[in-house]
Write an enzyme that holds these catalytic residues in place. Structure first.
Site, PDB file in Angstrom:
ATOM      1  N   SER A   1     -27.928  41.988  85.018  1.00 32.72           N
ATOM      2  CA  SER A   1     -26.804  42.493  85.798  1.00 32.72           C
ATOM      3  C   SER A   1     -27.329  43.339  86.971  1.00 32.72           C
ATOM      4  CB  SER A   1     -25.873  43.303  84.885  1.00 32.72           C
ATOM      5  OG  SER A   1     -24.662  43.611  85.508  1.00 32.72           O
TER       6      SER A   1
ATOM      7  N   ASP B   1     -19.958  33.566  81.945  1.00 33.50           N
ATOM      8  CA  ASP B   1     -20.036  34.827  82.693  1.00 33.50           C
ATOM      9  C   ASP B   1     -19.332  34.626  84.031  1.00 33.50           C
ATOM     10  OD1 ASP B   1     -20.666  37.123  84.053  1.00 33.50           O
ATOM     11  OD2 ASP B   1     -22.836  36.970  83.766  1.00 33.50           O
TER      12      ASP B   1
ATOM     13  N   HIS C   1     -20.222  38.000  80.380  1.00 35.92           N
ATOM     14  CA  HIS C   1     -21.325  38.745  80.989  1.00 35.92           C
ATOM     15  C   HIS C   1     -22.154  39.494  79.946  1.00 35.92           C
ATOM     16  CE1 HIS C   1     -23.561  40.622  84.163  1.00 35.92           C
ATOM     17  NE2 HIS C   1     -23.161  41.842  83.837  1.00 35.92           N
TER      18      HIS C   1
END
Length: 384
Positions: free
Chosen positions: A149, A322, A355
């Site tokens: 991320s 995601d 995610h």
């Protein structure tokens, strides 16, 4: 036997020039290390953390059984990033609220808590600060930089800012910049905090308050984006909190204020928990750093030109569900690297978790990372 983690802190007297033009001086970085640095200091791996994580990447603290690091399933003896072979470093970013200098600390010039006066920091600033820590540890080149991320953005930035210091870059569930939708989610979360009456323009410390209402809402918004629709439906669906069907029927339409669905209760729990430990100004700073990151901006939006500086070998991993950092965004990075004839490995994992998958135990994902670091180790051993 769990690995024992030992927090460390390092002070830096020399001012750090920031992208904004400001200088941050007299600051500290909190960090942890795992494994042993080899004789030629070639086996170091830097871990970059995401929004609400810290330097506590793996292991547990002495006497605290439930204090596992946020990537403990990934890092440790015999794990994908094997600390029997690699020296792993986790660093808490400047502006965070877990030990490194941030809004909760004292401004060296005024003697007052920074609060809203803490300077804006960027991904590039974090990388510069991490590089200074490595200098102090005597590590000239990293075997790898790795992050998911926002941590993946830092990893990418490392490969661009210090190309000669990075042999491998492992970018997981990330993107070359945020989409407008992502920036919009961040802005709604920030406004929830800024409009909380207890925020006081970011100087709530002086008022003895904490903008917990805003933090709760910010976390609830963020948490929705970290999960996939499939996971939400499988875990909660339209289930009511009531224990029995008859109780559910009696309570249905009972109140617009109380949580009736299990998903409502779950989000409120996550928000309440987050508001107890996270700093509001830190949330504003870190989401802004996310928004600003865009290495292609200086190249007219051409990512291939921006990534021409990178010399590292890359592993990129994305997850099919995601939707916040979709696989298409990772493929943009892959294409740009291939345009520059760089060495790239790409894995797109069909996982239902959204995610958050980059933190979970999907065996295919962990196997990909494990295989990659085995190849990194062979490369190191071949040079010994």
């Amino acid at each position: 036997m769990p690995m024992i983690a030992h927090p460390q802190s390092m002070h830096f007297a020399d001012a750090l020039p920031l992208q904004s033009g400001a200088l941050l001086r007299d600051y500290r970085l909190s960090f942890e290390t795992y494994g042993q640095l080899n004789a030629d200091k070639s086996n170091a791996v830097l871990i970059c953390h995401a929004l609400n994580a810290s330097h506590h990447v793996a292991g547990v603290y002495p006497g605290q059984e439930k204090s596992e690091g946020w990537w403990d399933n990934m890092i440790g003896a015999g794990k994908p990033l094997d600390t029997d072979h690699f020296f792993v470093i986790g660093v808490n970013n400047l502006g965070s609220c877990f030990g490194s200098t941030g809004p909760m600390h004292t401004h060296p010039d005024t003697g007052r808590i920074y609060g809203a006066d803490f300077p804006v920091v960027t991904v590039e600033d974090w990388v510069d600060a991490q590089a200074r820590l490595l200098d102090a540890l005597g590590i000239e080149q990293l075997a790898a930089v790795m992050g998911g991320s926002l941590g993946g953005m830092q990893t990418l930035s490392w490969a661009l800012q210090y190309p000669q210091r990075v042999r491998h870059a492992v970018v997981i569930a990330s993107a070359p910049n945020l989409t407008a939708e992502n920036i919009a989610f961040n802005e709604v979360a920030r406004r929830a905090i800024q409009t909380d009456p207890d925020f006081h323009g970011g100087h709530f410390y002086q008022h003895g308050t904490v903008p917990k209402r805003g933090l709760r809402i910010a976390r609830m918004i963020g948490h929705i984006t970290y999960l996939s629709d499939d996971v939400m439906n499988a875990k909660f669906g339209r289930k009511l909190i009531a224990a029995t069907q008859s109780e559910a029927e009696r309570n249905f339409f009972y109140s617009t204020l109380e949580a009736e669905f299990q998903i409502e209760s779950y989000l409120r729990y996550q928000g309440d928990k987050f508001a107890e430990y996270f700093d509001a100004n830190t949330y504003l700073l870190i989401t802004r750093a996310l928004d600003y990151f865009d290495p292609a901006r200086a190249y007219g939006g051409n990512l291939s030109l921006a990534l021409a500086r990178a010399t590292a070998k890359f592993l990129l991993v994305s997850f099919t569900t995601d939707w916040r950092f979709a696989p298409a965004r990772s493929r943009e990075i892959v294409k740009a690297l291939l345009d520059n004839q760089r060495d790239v490995t790409y894995a797109e994992i069909n996982a239902p978790h959204g995610h958050d998958a980059f933190l979970l135990d999907d065996p295919r994902y962990l196997s990909v990372v494990s295989s990659y670091f085995k190849s990194v180790l062979k490369e190191l051993e071949g040079q010994a």
